[in-house]
Each structure stands twice: as C-alpha cells, then as structure tokens.
Scaffold this active site. Sequence first.
Site, PDB file in Angstrom:
ATOM      1  N   GLU A  58       0.827  -1.210   0.000  1.00  0.00           N
ATOM      2  CA  GLU A  58       0.000   0.000   0.000  1.00  0.00           C
ATOM      3  C   GLU A  58       0.863   1.263   0.000  1.00  0.00           C
ATOM      4  O   GLU A  58       0.537   2.248  -0.660  1.00  0.00           O
ATOM      5  CB  GLU A  58      -0.923   0.028   1.228  1.00  0.00           C
ATOM      6  N   TRP A 129      -3.347  13.222  11.465  1.00  0.00           N
ATOM      7  CA  TRP A 129      -2.130  14.022  11.527  1.00  0.00           C
ATOM      8  C   TRP A 129      -2.395  15.489  11.195  1.00  0.00           C
ATOM      9  O   TRP A 129      -1.954  16.381  11.904  1.00  0.00           O
ATOM     10  CB  TRP A 129      -1.086  13.424  10.580  1.00  0.00           C
TER      11      TRP A 129
END
Length: 137
Positions: A58, A129
């Site tokens: 990924e 984040w």
Amino acid sequence: MTEQNHPVDRELVEAAAHVARTRCRGDHHTMAAAGRAPDGRIVTAVNAYHFTGGPCAELVLIGTAATQGFYDLDTIVAVGDRGRGVVPPCGRCRQVLLDYFPGVEVIVGEGDGIRAVPVAELLPASYVWADHQLDTE
C-alpha cells in the site's frame, strides 16, 4: 463505529490479484496492491520486504501513484501471493492511508465476504495528523 459497506470494485481486486500472481516471487515481494484514481485509472504496486522492515504494498502504491500523477485515490486493495486473497492493511498503512486519502475506501474481508469500507472505519478514535499541525500563520 457504524460499519457501512459500499460496492466492491471487483476489477480492482482482480488487478491486485493478477499482480500478486505474476509479479510476487520469493520472499521479497509477497503482497500486491491496486488503487483506483478518481478518473478511473488503476495503479498497482508490490511490497519490498526486507528483514529490517520495508514498505508494504500500500505504501509503495502511494509513491507509484504520485509518480504517475495520481495524488488522490478512491479505493485501494491489497492481495497476498500464493492465493491468499484480500489482506487488510496493517496498522501503519491504515494510518498513512487515512492521512493521505481520508476519503479512500479500503477493500477488506475474505472470499465472498469482501467489502469496501471507508478507511476511517478501520481506525476507530483515530489520530488525524493534519488535525494536529500547528498553524504557522
């Protein structure tokens, strides 16, 4: 957590499975991933296993997509070599996918039970984040 299943992109699963069958050889490349860009194109990648760690398929897919001009993905799936089928992303990949593509759907499950779910469903009470960056202006 309210799990919502979305239609499964079977073409994407087959693209990852094809790469797993034809490009994953030995112990260095054991997982394949495929992602669909908003314009419908598919990008694929394999992991780069190393005993010191190494990027999952990924994560390699994110870099590969960027080199091809794709900075957004609608759906992603990972498939294991040797006929292992769909493999859900590890915790690190879940977090990275959430940070890069908060709206991406991830195909998970086994056999006839595969389903597409928003990445946020895979990380309940998640840390985003971008939400914790200091405003420098």
